[in-house]
Scaffold this active site. Structure first.
Site, PDB file in Angstrom:
ATOM      1  N   VAL A 136      -0.195  -5.264  19.645  1.00 51.68           N
ATOM      2  CA  VAL A 136       1.039  -5.655  18.818  1.00 51.68           C
ATOM      3  C   VAL A 136       0.929  -6.996  18.296  1.00 51.68           C
ATOM      4  O   VAL A 136       1.638  -7.671  17.849  1.00 51.68           O
ATOM      5  CB  VAL A 136       2.412  -5.574  19.754  1.00 51.68           C
ATOM      6  CG1 VAL A 136       2.539  -3.974  20.111  1.00 51.68           C
ATOM      7  CG2 VAL A 136       2.326  -6.287  20.988  1.00 51.68           C
ATOM      8  N   ARG A 181      -2.439  -8.605  15.794  1.00 51.97           N
ATOM      9  CA  ARG A 181      -2.420  -8.583  14.501  1.00 51.97           C
ATOM     10  C   ARG A 181      -3.875  -7.676  14.495  1.00 51.97           C
ATOM     11  O   ARG A 181      -4.730  -7.721  15.272  1.00 51.97           O
ATOM     12  CB  ARG A 181      -3.154 -10.144  13.895  1.00 51.97           C
ATOM     13  CG  ARG A 181      -1.748 -10.956  13.692  1.00 51.97           C
ATOM     14  CD  ARG A 181      -0.809 -10.558  12.451  1.00 51.97           C
ATOM     15  NE  ARG A 181      -0.116 -11.492  12.093  1.00 51.97           N
ATOM     16  CZ  ARG A 181       1.135 -11.388  12.465  1.00 51.97           C
ATOM     17  NH1 ARG A 181       1.704 -10.389  13.352  1.00 51.97           N
ATOM     18  NH2 ARG A 181       2.184 -12.482  12.079  1.00 51.97           N
ATOM     19  N   ASP A 183       0.523  -1.107  16.631  1.00 51.15           N
ATOM     20  CA  ASP A 183       1.529  -1.395  15.734  1.00 51.15           C
ATOM     21  C   ASP A 183       0.981  -2.138  14.460  1.00 51.15           C
ATOM     22  O   ASP A 183       1.517  -2.437  13.411  1.00 51.15           O
ATOM     23  CB  ASP A 183       2.654  -2.140  16.350  1.00 51.15           C
ATOM     24  CG  ASP A 183       3.759  -2.536  15.379  1.00 51.15           C
ATOM     25  OD1 ASP A 183       4.084  -1.591  14.723  1.00 51.15           O
ATOM     26  OD2 ASP A 183       4.279  -3.773  15.014  1.00 51.15           O
ATOM     27  N   GLU A 226      -4.546  -3.211   6.471  1.00 44.33           N
ATOM     28  CA  GLU A 226      -2.913  -2.890   6.415  1.00 44.33           C
ATOM     29  C   GLU A 226      -2.024  -3.176   5.079  1.00 44.33           C
ATOM     30  O   GLU A 226      -2.499  -4.188   4.563  1.00 44.33           O
ATOM     31  CB  GLU A 226      -2.385  -3.767   7.502  1.00 44.33           C
ATOM     32  CG  GLU A 226      -1.022  -3.478   8.027  1.00 44.33           C
ATOM     33  CD  GLU A 226      -0.466  -4.257   9.189  1.00 44.33           C
ATOM     34  OE1 GLU A 226       0.479  -5.041   8.899  1.00 44.33           O
ATOM     35  OE2 GLU A 226      -0.995  -4.155  10.211  1.00 44.33           O
ATOM     36  N   HIS A 269       3.419  -1.542  11.818  1.00 49.79           N
ATOM     37  CA  HIS A 269       3.777  -2.911  12.013  1.00 49.79           C
ATOM     38  C   HIS A 269       5.277  -3.053  12.002  1.00 49.79           C
ATOM     39  O   HIS A 269       5.738  -3.912  10.948  1.00 49.79           O
ATOM     40  CB  HIS A 269       3.123  -3.879  10.965  1.00 49.79           C
ATOM     41  CG  HIS A 269       3.031  -5.220  11.072  1.00 49.79           C
ATOM     42  ND1 HIS A 269       1.969  -6.108  10.584  1.00 49.79           N
ATOM     43  CD2 HIS A 269       3.611  -5.999  12.034  1.00 49.79           C
ATOM     44  CE1 HIS A 269       2.252  -7.279  11.043  1.00 49.79           C
ATOM     45  NE2 HIS A 269       2.955  -7.224  11.809  1.00 49.79           N
TER      46      HIS A 269
END
Length: 324
Positions: free
Chosen positions: A237, A239, A262, A267, A286
């Site tokens: 959770v 980066r 997450d 991304e 995210h």
């Protein structure tokens, strides 16, 4: 962009020169200092064209570079307030001599809540249950519990502490890791990051809450994953680039570890990316900080920071630039 005067204010001894630019209606942040010029830019509507005179800029909650590019055109800028916990995306745009404060205090509750959610969902087989519901299958059986597990929290700062508080009732053993060794206020040990090679083989769950820095980029590489015990769960959770994606995909395909993420690198994760289709992975888009807990905490921080700045008091959460 809309210029407004706060309708609900609080008096301070002095108001510095310059405008405050915020991403929310100032009535939501009231009370604000009397006489302080405030304008609204949310990062979605058309950007303002006049930037001189802006002294305090609260960035919209976004990783879009467009609001950041405006910093170069603000000759009177003194303070940038980010609403994200991480601030690595702001640093390349931060003008010299400008103070940067991050969103510490906003995301701890929501991100910690999601970390525990991902952990439980992955261990207890929730993704399999959802697939079974959609396909008409009935995947009964035995699944791992969180109880009696050893949970290793890497990055034992505000979010790591919040994760531990939420794990308190789950009958787990917590192992804490930070940049350097210390003890918590109640005397619990926090290990140094250099102890990780010895700690990883004993962990059933590894939760990453570490900041993203040059030192943590790619920290979870093939060697890190190889030291994790068979069947261990990696929860990220923090980066995406903290984890070497290719190494993680290889470890997942081997069946040695599982992952609940997450954040990913890249991304957003492309639809055809191999990480999406690796066995034993659960991915959320995210959303660690994106919950109903965000706004009240963000508003309190913005109000407190603007009021402190307007009255010449020190700011909280300074992460770069001169102290204010």
């Amino acid at each position: 962009m809309t210029a407004v005067t706060p309708s609900a204010t609080t008096a301070v001894e002095s108001v510095p020169s310059g405008r405050v630019r915020i991403p929310y209606d100032p009535d939501l942040l009231a009370p604000l200092p009397v006489g302080l010029p405030v304008e609204v830019y949310d990062g979605v509507t058309e950007a303002p064209t006049k930037h001189d005179g802006v002294a305090f800029y609260v960035l919209p909650y976004s990783f879009d570079p467009a609001p950041l590019r405006l910093l170069a055109d603000m000759p009177d800028l003194r303070v940038v307030q980010a609403l994200t916990a991480g601030y690595e995306h702001v640093l390349p745009y931060l003008p010299p001599g400008v103070t940067l404060a991050n969103g510490r205090g906003i995301h701890e509750s929501s991100t910690a809540e999601l970390a525990v959610t991902l952990t439980l969902a992955s261990l207890r087989g929730v993704p399999r249950f959802v697939r079974g519901q959609n396909s008409g299958e009935w995947p009964a059986g035995w699944y791992p519990a969180l109880a009696d597990k050893t949970v290793l929290i890497i990055g034992y700062g505000a979010i790591g502490e919040a994760v531990e508080r939420r794990l308190a009732g789950f009958e787990t053993d917590i192992v804490r890791v930070a940049r350097s060794a210390r003890t918590t206020p109640d005397g619990a040990p926090v290990h140094a990051i250099t102890d990780l090679p010895d700690l990883l083989p004993d962990a059933d769950v590894v939760i990453l809450t570490t900041p993203f820095t040059a030192e943590t980029r790619g920290m979870v590489d093939a060697a890190f994953l190889a030291r994790m015990r068979d069947g261990a769960l990696l929860v990220n959770v923090s980066r995406g680039p903290v984890v070497d994606t290719d190494a993680l995909v290889a470890a997942l395909r081997s069946g040695r570890v599982k992952a609940a993420l997450d954040v990913t690198d890249p991304e957003p994760l492309p639809a055809d990316h191999p990480l999406r289709h690796a066995p034993g992975v659960l991915i959320s888009p995210h959303v660690g900080g994106s919950s109903s807990a965000f706004r009240p905490r963000a508003f309190r921080l913005i109000r407190r920071q603007i009021t402190a700045w307007a009255s010449g008091q020190p700011l909280d959460n300074i992460v770069a630039g001169p102290p204010r």
